[in-house]
Design a protein around this motif. Structure first.
Motif, PDB file in Angstrom:
ATOM      1  N   MET A   1       0.807  -1.224   0.000  1.00 33.62           N
ATOM      2  CA  MET A   1       0.000   0.000   0.000  1.00 33.62           C
ATOM      3  C   MET A   1       0.841   1.276   0.000  1.00 33.62           C
ATOM      4  SD  MET A   1      -3.056  -1.167  -0.194  1.00 33.62           S
ATOM      5  CE  MET A   1      -2.395  -2.626  -1.017  1.00 33.62           C
TER       6      MET A   1
ATOM      7  N   THR B   1      -7.581   1.369   8.026  1.00 29.16           N
ATOM      8  CA  THR B   1      -6.973   0.095   8.428  1.00 29.16           C
ATOM      9  C   THR B   1      -7.830  -0.644   9.449  1.00 29.16           C
ATOM     10  OG1 THR B   1      -5.672   1.192  10.151  1.00 29.16           O
ATOM     11  CG2 THR B   1      -4.619   0.892   7.987  1.00 29.16           C
TER      12      THR B   1
ATOM     13  N   ILE C   1      -6.429   5.776   3.237  1.00 30.23           N
ATOM     14  CA  ILE C   1      -6.370   4.378   3.682  1.00 30.23           C
ATOM     15  C   ILE C   1      -7.035   4.236   5.048  1.00 30.23           C
ATOM     16  CG2 ILE C   1      -4.816   2.522   4.438  1.00 30.23           C
ATOM     17  CD1 ILE C   1      -2.856   3.377   2.309  1.00 30.23           C
TER      18      ILE C   1
END
Length: 442
Positions: A207, A216, A214
């Motif tokens: 990534m 997570t 992003i």
């Protein structure tokens, strides 16, 4: 192919089809009013505007040859699936070496139970919808994204989910770096953001420099979505406290076993939340999911012996499944494993030997070569020699006969593999019932 058929048929396209074997899916398609031909013939493709074929179809197939001769466009299944994903503004595409089908099924189940109406394409059978996909009325699409031969690069995700990255399909990718590069490209194609495993080093490396927001998930404290205070109940189900960006969101109860499913559920929760489902609704619905077909699926119980079936075919998946099984209250765990592809078996031979030894007893069938020729000169006996007490047989019939003579009340027998080893499970169950009926008669 069936979920694609369902979606296109539901959107009003005229579909015809052909297959070499009669199946439940063909019956379902006929019930939808779709003409399906048994056997491949050139005339089956006559009048088509587009011929869509699966990756299992060879280029010299008579229907593809007919299409070429008559200038009919053709598209491989993954290309068609990509075009479908492009038609939705909320396409959630779920990738990863392990857990794709469970996570895609779980997300679909959560959305339906929370009153949403998604379309879905799933790599396994979801009992709730009675199939491998569905067509919904909402502009929301849930799709399993497979990395094999880079097929997921045809998709157009709005939200890309990456569950994990492990050493699989190396006959195609050759190196882990190449595999990571493909996942990087897939994630970078997301129009909105990426949901990924914050605990998996391979995923985190892939990534890097993605250029997209992003989100997570994982067990580590730096993740946006976390599970803490995990409690496994006899391995059958589990509970945990959901943390979102540092704040407790309540207790989650899962009805699918294993810590690996905690991670799968976090990914599904993150995706559901991303499309507007609140945590209270998610918590109320998630426990209703009891797994997808062939994912630790309990098939039957005969004379005190439990029979289950699982799709696990990579050492990491086998480890997760067998460790989960060993935490349950069975006297012995039997692994009946069908290795899939010569390349995977040869490349990961030592890993397979190590994880299959987790079972109390291991039985192997011959390797299912699928699309490959055995240039590796690898055989199941080579794997069996590395596993203490392991035996192997050439046919499912031989395995079933052997097992019926060996199993005892309190045992778990789990068939493992992504080929047709589920047929062996059916044989074992049938023979165990015959034996039980004989005993009862006496």
């Amino acid at each position: 192919m069936f979920p694609i058929v369902q979606i296109l048929h539901g959107k009003g396209y005229h579909i015809t089809g052909s297959d070499n074997n009669e199946s439940d899916i063909l019956k379902l398609e006929r019930a939808m009013g779709i003409p399906v031909f048994l056997g491949h013939k050139p005339e089956n493709a006559a009048g088509a505007d587009l011929v869509v074929y699966s990756a299992a179809i060879f280029k010299d197939n008579c229907e593809l040859v007919y299409a070429a001769e008559h200038h009919i466009p053709t598209a491989e299944r993954s290309v068609m699936l990509g075009a479908i994903s492009d038609a939705y503004d909320n396409a959630i595409c779920i990738s990863g070496t392990h857990g794709k089908t469970t996570t895609t099924s779980l997300l679909t189940s959560i959305l339906l139970d929370c009153g949403r109406d998604p379309s879905a394409v799933i790599g396994g059978k979801l009992p709730k919808i009675g199939g491998y996909g569905r067509v919904g009325q909402e502009d929301l699409f849930v799709c399993e994204a497979c990395e094999f031969v880079d097929t997921f690069l045809h998709l157009s995700p709005d939200i890309a989910v990456v569950l994990n990255i492990d050493d699989d399909h190396l006959d195609y990718f050759k190196t882990m770096d190449n595999l990571k590069r493909s996942f990087h490209k897939f994630a970078a194609s997301a129009s909105r953001y990426v949901i990924c495993n914050g605990d998996d080093p391979n995923t985190q490396e892939a990534m890097e420099g993605i250029g997209k927001p992003i989100i997570t998930f994982g067990l580590g404290e730096n993740n946006d979505y976390r599970a803490v205070d995990i409690s496994l109940h006899d391995g059958v189900n589990c509970q945990y406290t959901l943390i979102y960006q540092g704040a407790e969101q309540g207790r989650i109860t899962l009805s699918v076993p294993g810590e690996h499913n905690v991670l799968n559920s976090l990914a599904a929760i993150a995706a559901a939340h991303a499309v507007g489902v609140d945590f209270d609704k998610i918590a109320a619905c998630i426990g209703e999911f009891h797994g997808a077909g062939r994912r630790f699926e309990i098939l039957d119980k005969v004379d005190g012996v439990t029979f289950a079936d699982d799709y696990a075919h990579h050492p990491t998946e086998l480890r997760a499944t067998l460790e989960t099984a060993q935490k349950m209250s069975f006297k012995r765990v039997w692994a009946v494993f069908q290795p899939f592809t010569y390349s995977r078996t040869a490349m990961l031979l030592e890993d397979f030997a190590q994880v299959l030894a987790i079972a109390d007893r291991t039985v192997l069938s011959e390797i299912m070569g699928s699309r490959e020729v055995n240039t590796y000169h690898i055989y199941s006996k080579d794997l069996a020699e590395k596993i203490p007490g392991c035996v192997w047989f050439s046919t499912f019939e031989e395995i079933a006969d052997y097992m019926v003579g060996e199993i005892r009340p309190g045992d778990l027998v789990i068939t493992l593999g992504c080929g047709d080893v589920y047929k062996c499970a059916r044989m074992m169950i049938a023979k165990a019932k015959e034996k039980a009926a004989g005993h009862n008669h006496l």
